[in-house]
Design a protein around this motif. Structure first.
Motif, PDB file in Angstrom:
ATOM      1  N   TRP A  59     -11.717   1.922  -9.582  1.00  0.00           N
ATOM      2  CA  TRP A  59     -11.267   1.870  -8.194  1.00  0.00           C
ATOM      3  C   TRP A  59     -11.637   0.532  -7.547  1.00  0.00           C
ATOM      4  O   TRP A  59     -10.809  -0.080  -6.870  1.00  0.00           O
ATOM      5  N   ALA A  60     -12.865   0.085  -7.776  1.00  0.00           N
ATOM      6  CA  ALA A  60     -13.330  -1.154  -7.143  1.00  0.00           C
ATOM      7  C   ALA A  60     -12.539  -2.366  -7.623  1.00  0.00           C
ATOM      8  O   ALA A  60     -12.140  -3.217  -6.817  1.00  0.00           O
ATOM      9  N   VAL A  61     -12.292  -2.444  -8.910  1.00  0.00           N
ATOM     10  CA  VAL A  61     -11.552  -3.588  -9.465  1.00  0.00           C
ATOM     11  C   VAL A  61     -10.116  -3.593  -8.955  1.00  0.00           C
ATOM     12  O   VAL A  61      -9.604  -4.622  -8.507  1.00  0.00           O
ATOM     13  N   ILE A  62      -9.470  -2.434  -9.007  1.00  0.00           N
ATOM     14  CA  ILE A  62      -8.077  -2.371  -8.548  1.00  0.00           C
ATOM     15  C   ILE A  62      -7.994  -2.605  -7.051  1.00  0.00           C
ATOM     16  O   ILE A  62      -7.084  -3.290  -6.568  1.00  0.00           O
ATOM     17  N   PHE A  63      -8.949  -2.065  -6.286  1.00  0.00           N
ATOM     18  CA  PHE A  63      -8.934  -2.276  -4.841  1.00  0.00           C
ATOM     19  C   PHE A  63      -9.058  -3.762  -4.508  1.00  0.00           C
ATOM     20  O   PHE A  63      -8.311  -4.280  -3.679  1.00  0.00           O
ATOM     21  N   ALA A  64      -9.995  -4.442  -5.151  1.00  0.00           N
ATOM     22  CA  ALA A  64     -10.191  -5.869  -4.861  1.00  0.00           C
ATOM     23  C   ALA A  64      -8.932  -6.668  -5.178  1.00  0.00           C
ATOM     24  O   ALA A  64      -8.480  -7.486  -4.360  1.00  0.00           O
ATOM     25  N   ALA A  65      -8.356  -6.427  -6.334  1.00  0.00           N
ATOM     26  CA  ALA A  65      -7.159  -7.174  -6.728  1.00  0.00           C
ATOM     27  C   ALA A  65      -5.974  -6.854  -5.817  1.00  0.00           C
ATOM     28  O   ALA A  65      -5.251  -7.756  -5.370  1.00  0.00           O
ATOM     29  N   GLN A  66      -5.762  -5.580  -5.524  1.00  0.00           N
ATOM     30  CA  GLN A  66      -4.640  -5.195  -4.677  1.00  0.00           C
ATOM     31  C   GLN A  66      -4.829  -5.645  -3.232  1.00  0.00           C
ATOM     32  O   GLN A  66      -3.866  -5.996  -2.559  1.00  0.00           O
ATOM     33  N   PHE A  67      -6.066  -5.640  -2.753  1.00  0.00           N
ATOM     34  CA  PHE A  67      -6.313  -6.101  -1.392  1.00  0.00           C
ATOM     35  C   PHE A  67      -5.939  -7.570  -1.254  1.00  0.00           C
ATOM     36  O   PHE A  67      -5.248  -7.963  -0.307  1.00  0.00           O
ATOM     37  N   LEU A  68      -6.378  -8.384  -2.206  1.00  0.00           N
ATOM     38  CA  LEU A  68      -6.037  -9.810  -2.151  1.00  0.00           C
ATOM     39  C   LEU A  68      -4.533 -10.018  -2.258  1.00  0.00           C
ATOM     40  O   LEU A  68      -3.943 -10.825  -1.535  1.00  0.00           O
ATOM     41  N   ARG A  69      -3.891  -9.265  -3.143  1.00  0.00           N
ATOM     42  CA  ARG A  69      -2.437  -9.388  -3.322  1.00  0.00           C
ATOM     43  C   ARG A  69      -1.689  -8.942  -2.068  1.00  0.00           C
ATOM     44  O   ARG A  69      -0.793  -9.630  -1.580  1.00  0.00           O
ATOM     45  N   GLN A  70      -2.052  -7.783  -1.536  1.00  0.00           N
ATOM     46  CA  GLN A  70      -1.358  -7.263  -0.358  1.00  0.00           C
ATOM     47  C   GLN A  70      -1.596  -8.140   0.868  1.00  0.00           C
ATOM     48  O   GLN A  70      -0.688  -8.342   1.677  1.00  0.00           O
TER      49      GLN A  70
END
Length: 87
Positions: free
Chosen positions: A51-62
């Motif tokens: 969750w943490a890895v995907i959240f960080a990557a998706q937050f930066l992308r979004q």
């Protein structure tokens, strides 16, 4: 501030869905191998890490996508994809 909140919400949903699916798959494999349905602690920690890895990557992308849309006053990338697929 608003693009950050929008990006945070979208990233949270994406990360949560992916983490739940990953943990469910791990539990399914564990059940297939052992025949018992137990949730070992490492699986929970793996889900949190996913969750943490995907959240960080998706937050930066979004956040990048939201800022780009706000600067150009164009519809978002998902709206562009929907409009081109409907044509």
């Amino acid at each position: 501030m608003k693009p950050n909140l929008k990006a945070c919400g979208q990233a949270m949903v994406t990360a949560l869905v992916n983490a739940v699916l990953a943990v469910a798959l791990m539990l399914l494999v564990e059940f297939a191998i052992s025949g018992t349905f137990q949730v070992p602690k490492p699986y929970i920690w793996a889900g949190v890490l996913i969750w943490a890895v995907i959240f960080a990557a998706q937050f930066l992308r979004q956040r990048h996508l939201c800022r780009a849309c706000d600067q150009t006053d164009q519809p978002s990338a998902t709206e562009n994809a929907e409009s081109t697929s409907n044509s």
